[in-house]
Design an enzyme around this catalytic site. Structure first.
Site, PDB file in Angstrom:
ATOM      1  N   SER A 176      35.921  61.284  22.069  1.00 11.51           N
ATOM      2  CA  SER A 176      36.148  59.862  21.776  1.00 11.51           C
ATOM      3  C   SER A 176      36.556  59.040  22.987  1.00 11.51           C
ATOM      4  O   SER A 176      36.678  57.824  22.884  1.00 11.51           O
ATOM      5  CB  SER A 176      37.213  59.722  20.685  1.00 11.51           C
ATOM      6  OG  SER A 176      36.712  60.234  19.460  1.00 11.51           O
ATOM      7  N   GLU A 189      57.745  88.330  83.169  1.00  7.52           N
ATOM      8  CA  GLU A 189      56.324  88.301  83.486  1.00  7.52           C
ATOM      9  C   GLU A 189      56.022  87.959  84.950  1.00  7.52           C
ATOM     10  O   GLU A 189      55.054  88.481  85.510  1.00  7.52           O
ATOM     11  CB  GLU A 189      55.621  87.280  82.572  1.00  7.52           C
ATOM     12  CG  GLU A 189      55.695  87.601  81.093  1.00  7.52           C
ATOM     13  CD  GLU A 189      54.965  88.890  80.739  1.00  7.52           C
ATOM     14  OE1 GLU A 189      53.941  89.191  81.387  1.00  7.52           O
ATOM     15  OE2 GLU A 189      55.431  89.595  79.824  1.00  7.52           O
TER      16      GLU A 189
END
Length: 833
Positions: free
Chosen positions: A468, A86
């Site tokens: 219950s 680069e």
């Protein structure tokens, strides 16, 4: 001389014109140039990560995968690969490369095309932060000026570090740290030279040169990078030759999830988005540490899945997913055709897709989606009697061809011995919540069988009738009214005419066994419905409802009818666990929470939860009375004073209910003298711990089933039912092909929900010392007569010590002992639920 003078004048004029042009361009684009000062305080978009309490990664959220690294953590060969490709003069120029610019200009003049951008790493960084990739002259001018600003502001290493962390590298990977993980599942230091070159070649075209999508082009680009590194003397000829011979090894690697727990991670995601907004939550690199423990969370998920499969299997095999070919009437699929069909099947949970190849007498040959071929043994097939309805199953099969046929697509799952078991997608749903009752810390939470199948979190979203499991709260109200665990009520049928409906209301026990006079302790332990109704009437409906609201239940969920005594209220598993915690922690209303700490991207603590705790009465001055509670309670580190949860019932009341629920597991009486009895939760005795209390719960027609149980440090609630509230869980008959330990009969809290609770608690309590709930002061323990609840002089199986709140114990002694009071104890344990 004149020529020289004119030439000099020409150059001076050109220079001035150039300077004027540059200055003009600068002031022209200056309003559009952002301040690069932000780079000094740059916030890279880093995904949010969610961890368990012990630091295992559960999930991560964010549009961009990024793992920030410092310049010191980046291997030198990788840096050289980027520089060679680069910007090889990066450390020599001032942000722009004149040589590169001239080269690019010559290419433009000679070809008329912008083939080379001449962008330095600094210019690329400027574009990545502030500009677009549009090939326009004005963008290039802006890029140059921003690059010059960056060079004045940051060092070369700082620029390179930002660039390598910011750059897009395909597959949602941003930065080299993420790229190493996405493509190779490695840290940077573990990459080979060829892999580093592959990553360094991606910035030119992250999609077109992607090694996963385009391995041929990616390899060519990789070799170009290696060639540049060789030319610049970053590598030797031998290294180059070795690297270019390396094959393409990249494939997609997801996030390194240590423990997949999607329901809790989604709870965290929703909370973080609510607090910070989606963009900040997803991209600020937050690290959220949840309260769940990895071992316990995994155990909860496993227990829920196993329990749903067990329920599903005892109700029968519903058949194959589909038929690919019919033997003798259609051509048999080739292996490639079968694999092509399986490729489109989405697998989830423990289930694996397969096709039946051949069926023998007691075995079947199958091909899995993975390409593996195996044989299903008879032990892994024989459970599969035909499903008829939720109440009926076919006969136990005697051969494999009664179950499977070649050409059928089926589901399999692995056994602990790695063999494959014929399976199917469970139809029922479930949820598990486990927390520390002393402070509300959620230890584990599971909202369903599969998050991929349904993201509906039943643990916190599903309001279901509690059955219950409501009774401990009803009995707690009764104790406040003056009842005791020794109080005697009549366990006999109720027949009440309802004028408004024109029918009689006849609440029944389940099973429909009535004992006549019965103590409240035993009535709760054996879940006597009619006793619960009689207690509600004794306390008063409105007063009972008001008592239930103390436990954090919403007013709108507590219906004002006598069916409240049987559990017609609809609440979520988390709400139930929160309310039930009061019996384990001495009577305090804790606030469940699932986030313990939030850190920023740098590890600094932003928030630390300061939970409310069940304090001793000596700390009562610190109590925080707040009925508007939420599941989250974030506090900064500067606000960590101890906060006490409000007291909602007395510690004596809490202990007495917990102790009665202990009888729900361990029962009472004397089996040696044929007076022994079991509580509905007797199966929990398998854990061999005397510190556990528990309560089953089943609604009408077994639509919803529950089990909640606890000791002082762990409370867990399990719900099992169908997502459609009207569907019954049904019943199953005995399967002759299976052993005697199988569950059969009507589904219930004890048979359907409690097995998951037992499997989970076995792990959750592993190696933990017993933590019984100790009796508080102001309780007295007095020997009573089991038949009448009165004081007793006897010291045998007809009596026991009972706890009483001070001032509530009986004052009279029993005069005589009935001889038939225990006749009801001939009921077998299997009929209890």
């Amino acid at each position: 001389m004149i020529l020289l003078k004119r030439t000099l004048q020409f150059f001076i004029i050109c220079t001035l014109l150039g300077l004027i042009t540059l200055i003009s361009l600068y002031y022209y684009v200056k309003p559009d140039i952002p301040s690069v000062q932000v780079l000094k305080d740059v916030q890279l978009q880093t995904p949010m990560q969610v961890f368990t309490k012990d630091g295992l990664l559960i999930n991560q959220f964010g549009e961009k995968r990024r793992i920030p690294v410092t310049i010191d953590e980046i291997p030198k060969p990788l840096i050289n690969a980027f520089l060679a490709t680069e910007d090889n003069r990066f450390y020599d120029h001032v942000g722009i490369d004149p040589i590169g610019i001239v080269r690019s200009a010559l290419v433009l003049i000679s070809t008329g095309e912008k083939k080379q951008g001449a962008s330095t790493i600094t210019m690329q960084l400027a574009r990545n932060f502030f500009l677009t990739r549009e090939k326009a002259y004005i963008r290039k001018v802006k890029e140059i000026f921003i690059a010059l600003h960056i060079e004045n502001l940051l060092t070369k290493d700082e620029i390179l570090e930002l660039y390598l962390n910011k750059i897009e590298l395909g597959n949602r990977a941003f930065g080299i740290g993420a790229a190493a993980q996405v493509y190779y599942g490695k840290e940077l230091k573990d990459l080979t030279l060829a892999q580093m070159a592959m990553i360094a070649g991606l910035p030119k075209a992250p999609s077109a040169l992607n090694p996963i999508r385009n391995p041929t082009r990616a390899k060519s680009r990789r070799n170009v990078v290696l060639g540049r590194m060789l030319t610049e003397n970053y590598i030797t000829q031998t290294q180059y030759n070795d690297a270019i011979r390396q094959p393409i090894t990249a494939y997609f690697h997801g996030a390194e999830i240590d423990l997949y727990a999607p329901y809790i991670s989604e709870m965290v995601r929703a909370e973080m988005v609510a607090r910070y907004g989606i963009d900040k939550a997803y991209n600020s690199g937050y690290k959220i540490f949840t309260t769940v423990e990895s071992k316990v969370q995994k155990a909860a998920q496993t227990a829920l899945i196993n329990n749903l499969h067990n329920y599903d299997m005892r109700h029968g095999y519903r058949g194959s997913v589909k038929t690919l070919w019919v033997p003798e009437t259609q051509p048999v699929f080739s292996k490639s055709q079968m694999l092509s069909e399986l490729k489109s099947v989405n697998e989830f949970g423990q289930l694996k897709a397969a096709v039946v190849i051949a069926v023998n007498d007691k075995t079947a040959d199958v091909l899995l989606k993975s390409g593996e071929q195996t044989t299903l043994t008879w032990d892994n097939l024989k459970w599969a009697r035909k499903y008829i309805t939720r109440y009926r199953q076919g006969f136990a099969p005697k051969a494999a061809n009664e179950i499977l046929a070649p050409g059928e697509q089926i589901w399999l799952r692995k056994n602990t011995d790695n063999s494959y078991l014929l399976s199917q997608i469970p139809e029922a749903s479930s949820a598990i919540v486990s927390l520390d009752p002393q402070n509300g810390r959620i230890k584990a939470i599971v909202g369903g069988y599969s998050f991929e199948q349904s993201q509906y979190n039943r643990a916190v979203q599903a309001k279901r009738q509690v059955g219950s499991n409501i009774k401990p709260f009803i009995y707690s109200a009764a104790l406040e009214k003056g009842y005791t665990l020794a109080s005697i009520l009549n366990d006999a049928p109720i027949n009440q005419w309802d004028k408004s409906q024109g029918v009689a209301w006849r609440p029944k026990n389940s099973p429909a066994v009535y004992n006549g006079p019965i103590r409240i302790r035993r009535a709760l332990a054996q879940s006597k419905n009619v006793i619960s109704v009689r207690l509600l009437r004794g306390v008063g409906l409105q007063r009972t409802a008001e008592h239930l609201l103390k436990f954090g239940f919403k007013n709108s969920d507590i219906n004002r009818s006598e069916s409240l005594a049987l559990g017609s209220a609809s609440i979520t598993p988390l709400e139930l666990a929160r309310g039930m915690s009061a019996f384990a922690n001495g009577g305090h209303l804790i606030e469940p929470y699932f986030i313990s700490e939030i850190q920023d991207a740098y590890g600094d603590v932003l928030f630390k939860t300061n939970p409310t705790e069940a304090c001793d009465d000596s700390d009562s001055t610190l109590s925080v009375l707040n009925n508007d509670v939420t599941m989250q309670n974030f506090e900064t580190e500067k606000q960590q004073e101890k906060k006490c949860a409000p007291r909602i019932i007395s510690k004596q009341n809490a202990f007495l209910i917990a102790d009665a629920m202990h009888s729900g597991i361990w029962g009472g009486g004397s089996w040696a003298h044929k007076t022994g009895w079991s509580g509905t939760g007797w199966r929990a005795q398998a854990l061999k711990r005397r510190d556990l209390s528990g309560k089953t719960g089943t609604t009408n027609d077994s639509v919803d089933t529950w089990f909640s149980g606890f000791n002082r440090n762990v409370l867990t609630s399990v719900w099992v039912g169908f997502d459609n509230p009207g569907n019954s869980l049904g019943r199953s008959t005995y399967n002759n092909n299976l052993d005697s330990s199988q569950i059969s009969g009507a589904e219930s809290g004890a048979k359907t929900a409690q097995p998951a609770w037992i499997e989970f608690m076995k792990v959750a309590l592993e190696d933990a010392p017993e933590a019984p709930i100790e009796p508080p002061e102001d309780l007295v323990s007095i020997r009573i007569d089991l038949a009448t609840g009165l004081l007793s002089h006897k010291n045998d199986y007809t009596s026991r010590f009972e706890y009483f709140d001070k001032g509530t114990a009986p004052t009279k002694y029993v005069l005589s002992q009935p001889t038939d009071i225990f006749e009801e104890d001939t009921k077998t344990e299997e009929e209890l639920f």
